[in-house]
Scaffold this active site. Structure first.
Site, mmCIF file in Angstrom:
data_model
loop_
_atom_site.group_PDB
_atom_site.id
_atom_site.type_symbol
_atom_site.label_atom_id
_atom_site.label_comp_id
_atom_site.label_asym_id
_atom_site.label_seq_id
_atom_site.Cartn_x
_atom_site.Cartn_y
_atom_site.Cartn_z
ATOM 1 N N THR C 14 0.753 -1.199 -0.038
ATOM 2 C CA THR C 14 0.278 -0.095 -0.038
ATOM 3 C C THR C 14 0.954 1.360 -0.033
ATOM 4 O O THR C 14 0.261 2.348 -0.272
ATOM 5 C CB THR C 14 -0.905 -0.029 1.340
ATOM 6 O OG1 THR C 14 -0.215 -0.178 2.479
ATOM 7 C CG2 THR C 14 -2.101 -0.979 1.160
ATOM 8 N N GLY C 15 2.197 1.275 0.278
ATOM 9 C CA GLY C 15 2.919 2.392 0.256
ATOM 10 C C GLY C 15 3.287 2.715 -1.152
ATOM 11 O O GLY C 15 2.808 2.037 -2.209
ATOM 12 N N VAL C 17 6.109 2.699 -3.080
ATOM 13 C CA VAL C 17 6.564 1.950 -3.849
ATOM 14 C C VAL C 17 6.019 0.780 -3.930
ATOM 15 O O VAL C 17 5.969 -0.174 -5.098
ATOM 16 C CB VAL C 17 8.136 1.500 -3.196
ATOM 17 C CG1 VAL C 17 8.952 0.423 -3.816
ATOM 18 C CG2 VAL C 17 8.904 2.821 -3.297
ATOM 19 N N ARG C 115 21.036 -5.114 2.056
ATOM 20 C CA ARG C 115 21.997 -4.423 0.903
ATOM 21 C C ARG C 115 23.317 -4.591 1.221
ATOM 22 O O ARG C 115 24.024 -5.059 0.093
ATOM 23 C CB ARG C 115 21.718 -3.358 0.967
ATOM 24 C CG ARG C 115 20.774 -2.584 -0.403
ATOM 25 C CD ARG C 115 20.727 -0.921 -0.471
ATOM 26 N NE ARG C 115 19.179 -0.850 -0.611
ATOM 27 C CZ ARG C 115 18.477 0.356 -0.407
ATOM 28 N NH1 ARG C 115 19.538 1.312 -0.004
ATOM 29 N NH2 ARG C 115 17.314 0.787 -0.465
ATOM 30 N N CYS C 152 17.373 4.691 -3.881
ATOM 31 C CA CYS C 152 16.855 5.173 -5.153
ATOM 32 C C CYS C 152 17.877 6.180 -5.932
ATOM 33 O O CYS C 152 17.802 6.220 -7.091
ATOM 34 C CB CYS C 152 15.570 6.040 -4.821
ATOM 35 S SG CYS C 152 15.604 7.074 -3.387
ATOM 36 N N GLN C 178 16.493 15.814 -4.210
ATOM 37 C CA GLN C 178 15.657 14.670 -4.182
ATOM 38 C C GLN C 178 14.260 15.043 -4.026
ATOM 39 O O GLN C 178 13.963 15.845 -3.335
ATOM 40 C CB GLN C 178 16.291 13.859 -3.247
ATOM 41 C CG GLN C 178 17.723 13.378 -3.383
ATOM 42 C CD GLN C 178 18.175 12.162 -2.638
ATOM 43 O OE1 GLN C 178 19.432 12.349 -2.191
ATOM 44 N NE2 GLN C 178 17.510 11.267 -2.182
ATOM 45 N N GLY C 182 10.552 10.428 -2.298
ATOM 46 C CA GLY C 182 11.668 9.487 -1.981
ATOM 47 C C GLY C 182 11.655 9.384 -0.084
ATOM 48 O O GLY C 182 12.028 8.345 0.505
ATOM 49 N N GLU C 204 21.607 9.078 3.681
ATOM 50 C CA GLU C 204 21.536 9.021 2.149
ATOM 51 C C GLU C 204 22.968 9.135 1.592
ATOM 52 O O GLU C 204 23.305 8.448 0.559
ATOM 53 C CB GLU C 204 20.709 9.998 1.686
ATOM 54 C CG GLU C 204 20.373 9.989 0.226
ATOM 55 C CD GLU C 204 19.111 8.933 -0.043
ATOM 56 O OE1 GLU C 204 18.706 8.550 1.074
ATOM 57 O OE2 GLU C 204 18.830 8.845 -0.998
ATOM 58 N N ARG C 237 16.817 17.482 -0.189
ATOM 59 C CA ARG C 237 15.342 17.393 -0.616
ATOM 60 C C ARG C 237 14.743 18.734 -1.030
ATOM 61 O O ARG C 237 15.012 19.876 -0.460
ATOM 62 C CB ARG C 237 14.541 16.863 0.723
ATOM 63 C CG ARG C 237 13.094 16.505 0.576
ATOM 64 C CD ARG C 237 12.964 15.359 0.094
ATOM 65 N NE ARG C 237 13.277 14.198 0.998
ATOM 66 C CZ ARG C 237 13.626 12.918 0.566
ATOM 67 N NH1 ARG C 237 13.348 12.406 -0.497
ATOM 68 N NH2 ARG C 237 13.887 12.055 1.707
ATOM 69 N N HIS C 244 14.748 12.380 -8.719
ATOM 70 C CA HIS C 244 15.824 12.773 -8.094
ATOM 71 C C HIS C 244 16.898 13.343 -9.240
ATOM 72 O O HIS C 244 17.121 12.609 -10.051
ATOM 73 C CB HIS C 244 16.695 11.663 -7.408
ATOM 74 C CG HIS C 244 15.893 11.175 -6.219
ATOM 75 N ND1 HIS C 244 14.597 11.793 -5.605
ATOM 76 C CD2 HIS C 244 15.845 10.074 -5.205
ATOM 77 C CE1 HIS C 244 13.930 11.107 -4.674
ATOM 78 N NE2 HIS C 244 14.985 9.926 -4.292
#
Lengths: 370, 370, 370, 370
Positions: C14-15, C17, C115, C152, C178, C182, C204, C237, C244
């Site tokens: 639902t977000g 992404v 990651r 991203c 950005q 994001g 980030e 931002r 971005h």
């Protein structure tokens, strides 16, 4: 500490409206901040560190060193505080404000919690100073009293309506363009409003309708009889930082022309101007002659002198169109629409004797016998 | 070149509305772009280079290689072009469109120049397809004809009003939140609108009032009798890219509830839907059930199928409040409010026989005898 | 249900992404959404109702009726699901993704949780398709495997760097602009970013530096040796919805001129283009010739064909200045920078035999023996 | 008229920078506005009417009644005006400023026209007060002199560099986030920048590079030898009203840590602070400790006392990353970056004797013999 000043507390001092309170009270000629309260997360830390100040510049020096307290009613009273300015969220305001009133304090609240209580006035001193009389009944029953602010948008509507009241108000159709600060610091996700308009603000339309007729109603026998006109409201959020803009279409009993309406707005003054209260603007309404004003960015800080910046509602584009009188009005939503009006109301209450100018540690409001 | 298609020109093809025309016509089943005109600065250069395309992606291939022409009426006619879509600025539109009409072309114009001419219809095919009959008189007098678009904002008002017409419209109070694309590509300085609202758009309120009653008026004897209700309009610019949002407060003759009004909007269809015109959306009105819609960012491209993206007006928050029926409506100002409706009108004119589907080089509209 | 398609799940659907995943997978030629998971608040409700769809238009029909499930690993496996696309928040991703891997699923994750695990590749298929080999070791140890997406922003940096790798990269100074998406749907208060820039995005800069050298490093002996250059990152931002933008200043070993660098970017292709994977853009880099591009509003959706919209990184203003090669690059942060690359990675994994094209109910990845 | 004050003119007084000049000079302790010039369209009308004041509040009373003049050099001199502040567009500035210099005036210019003239200093008084000596040669050759302002962005770069100069500057990589006011009132269409970033500002990168090394260069023999380091600049426009934010990556000769760099910035003072010039901020650099500052909305007006609002450059996020020292810096582009620095330079020139404090009607600068 200046003993000639009245000690006050700001409740919920770290939010946007709380910061406005601190800003307006930091150098006030009558009031002195003696306590600042906030949620448990901030309590115990100096305000200068915990506030996350967002009003530009730095936290006022007189407030920076104050250690944030949890703010129980009894402890405020014991510190000699007789006035509490509340920027609490509605959910907690209900109980805390009532408790403070029982402890004998005068509470000037920006929360909606008690606004529609029959014995609590929604005070906009230029419009309904007489409603302050309702506080008397509260003092008798509770020791202290609560005076509510209107919703931020309501204040931008009520002041022009008050100026036009002599022409007889029949119908008000009001449509708003409201700033993001109206949702508080974290109330509105950027994703929702960036380059967008959101045609919905929870309960805002109802509040606008109900509060307006209460404020412009007649006080009689300890209660308010609502004004007998219809307010049809549509509210939307726009991507503006400060300042709620309103578009008004008014049906009046007298078919007044634009020039006459403009003169009525320009000439409008209220009790605060008469009494020269510290936070009162020279004129509560500022009428712009240009054909593209008021604009939030240019006009939101209207109001003289310096202390009254943001306290004047700017109106413009007053025009007659068919059976309606139209205009736009702009109100600074966190000054005139929130903290500023609360401070002005407190000034009125002091001048009218509802709060002792110098309370001894054991006096409460009942004893000041307003 | 596809000989089964009708050759069309886009006048003023490099502006925002001009680009929308090109985008909508690039792959049209009935029409084929045969000429693009622009100011002297661009003439002689390929559209792909001179357009400064801003609609995202690249210039459609079918248009990129077309060399921009100055676009004299005679030369267009000689090329076999029978339809001109005009995105010209009002100042030059007056003469050029008249000249094209004399040359026998059908002009579908987004300019305001001829909108209030008594024999020029302002066509929104779902609302007043019958007004196309006014073109007949023009053809007789001039050889060709002009069909005007409404102002971009008007189209967002007219479609919901048409759906509610059966309930009897008495009074319309409309307040707008208009996107910056409404001012064209260079019409509005960033400094003026960034994080701001400007409560003024030149002549917009007058246009909205006058055009609405013309469009919803009765065509009789070669002229239009305006609809007999009052439109009270207040227009403002907000910092949104695409999509004009309107807040409506309507007095209707029948005291209709929100549910019934919603059903009327949902059920509303017009001639374009009946005829299944290529650019007609399945439904001209889309009713959102959420309490915070329509929003420009989320709803501006409403309309199915793909070819009709941006052609549906989205309405929401239909509600009864006192004697008014309230709602918000959103229109894509450069699609439904401009180029899209012109294309739809041209489709209607072709289907109704006002334009020959395959004009020989020497036919003009007078000879097609609609 | 199409039995020739591979059943997939979207976790955290639902977000922002998550919605991108659903949008990209709704009509995918190889994959079919068989489960959607979300937080307890949404579980049990149809996705069409609970999603709060914000991507424009409506929830894809194929997804709207799916009832959101809590998504335990075992139950997904039993449904025949072999691929999970994860848009989970980092906090919960760590455990859930590991659990799914143990259950034998291939997890393509947008979370940062795994990651930097030595045996988890951060895959950008045009840049380091060979790193997929790391999955082999995971399958042996766990049954399934995890393939991570980069941050991203990283994806917008890596693709141009990969194209310029032949010139020898020495130093990368990267500064970002950005978009608010994001931060997720509710991650960034409007008050903070409206008409503002915030020069800070948590971790980030570290992620950008670390991930870039991992992705462009050499895979050897089941681990990655980071690429031997320095990445100096500054991230901020800005008030943009999607996309971005990055400003790059590169020191290269060969003193390459702007024209040569431009050609290298234009000519750049990777494995996905060679294999003609469904979500691969024709060209991973799009070079704009104008002197004021790329711009988020105009270029964010770059990428052909239609299925690959948002998958091309747009570069522009390639120029030589002293000892640096400079350029700007723009990446769609929730497509190429998130869901799109995960889908592309999954396509690569399928083509490379890491996932069975038609898993029987009892097959797991270990048995597919890539 | 106060005879103890120096009479000044503001050229191009209706633009954004012109209005800033008027605002800063309206109540200046040393200067008094004696003439305001603007284009032919405004000449002959009172400034209060013609200015289209956009700085909030109203036109300062002392300026409102001044009738805008065309501003020929001779007539200014005859009025006893000895200082001209120029906010002229570059195209007209070249000739007019030269003419004023010949007439014996001191011209403090915000235009780029004469910036790179070898005998014209680009003055940022905290950084290169000594360069004012170049004016001496001009006075001898022309009677008067021109002192240029840097480009608005340059001033935000030069002040931190000056503070760090003792550590030895080798390379500067600077990337900007520039406000829309940098393009003037009408220079940037809203359509281009709304919710967007434009990675291009004409010639800005060249100016930033060239001006920085001139300002930080050595004055010797009536000319400036540029500082021997490389400035690599990338400039972009963002949707912010006021305040240019810069991201810096610096290679220094001494490998200085963040704490030491921070102390150097905090301790930095210049000649204006020493001389206590009226418009000098207490500290030219303000170092914010928060990890997300400086931000345009919160920090753009930094600078104390009140008269120096917008004159302090705010720096933050000073950090060491590999071989670079990184930080963000914010400058008020129309105050410190334009009108404010011109006024400060004029104050310096007066204090240094380059302008007579009380010029008789027939004195010119040559006779003041600085």
């Amino acid at each position: 500490m200046d003993n000639s000043k009245i000690k006050v507390a700001v409740l919920g001092a770290t939010g946007l409206v709380g910061q406005r309170f601190v800003s307006l009270l930091a150098d006030h000629p009558w009031f002195e901040i003696a306590a600042l309260t906030a949620s448990a997360r901030s309590a115990g830390r100096p305000y200068g560190v915990a506030a996350g100040w967002v009003l530009g510049g730095n936290v006022p020096r007189s407030a920076a060193a104050i250690v944030i307290s949890p703010g129980a009613a009894a402890s405020l009273f014991e510190k000699g505080i007789r006035i509490a300015f509340s920027a609490l969220p509605a959910a907690v305001a209900l109980a805390i404000e009532a408790e403070l009133r029982e402890a004998g304090l005068a509470v000037f609240s920006n929360a909606s919690a008690h606004r529609m209580d029959p014995d609590v006035p929604i005070l906009i001193p230029e419009a309904n100073a007489a409603h302050l009389e309702l506080a008397r009944g509260q003092v008798e029953r509770h020791g202290g009293f609560i005076v509510a602010n209107s919703n931020c948008t309501t204040s931008g509507l009520v002041l022009p309506l008050k100026a036009l009241e002599p022409f007889g108000i029949r119908t008000v159709v009001v449509t708003s363009y409201q700033a993001i600060t109206g949702a508080g610091r974290r109330g509105l996700p950027a994703f929702d409003i960036a380059a967008n308009v959101i045609p919905h603000i929870g309960n805002e339309e109802d509040k606008l309708a109900r509060e307006t007729v209460k404020i412009l109603g007649r006080s009689a026998g300890g209660a308010i009889e609502p004004a007998p006109f219809e307010v049809n409201a549509s509210c939307a959020r726009v991507s503006v930082r400060d300042g709620h803009l309103l578009s008004l279409a008014l049906e009046l009993e007298r078919e007044v022309g634009a020039a006459e309406a403009r003169r009525a707005c320009e000439a409008f003054r209220g009790i605060p101007q008469e009494l020269m209260l510290p936070t009162a603007p020279e004129a509560p309404l500022l009428v712009r002659p240009e054909d593209d004003r008021p604009q939030p960015v240019l006009d939101v800080e209207a109001g003289r002198p310096e202390r009254a910046r943001g306290m004047a509602v700017t109106v413009g584009r007053i025009r007659r169109s068919g059976r309606f009188l139209n205009m736009f009005a702009l109100v600074h939503n966190t000054v005139r629409g929130a903290a500023g009006t609360s401070v002005l109301s407190a000034e009125l209450a002091v001048r009218k004797g509802f709060v002792a100018r110098r309370g001894g540690a054991d006096s409460n409001l009942r004893e000041t016998k307003p």
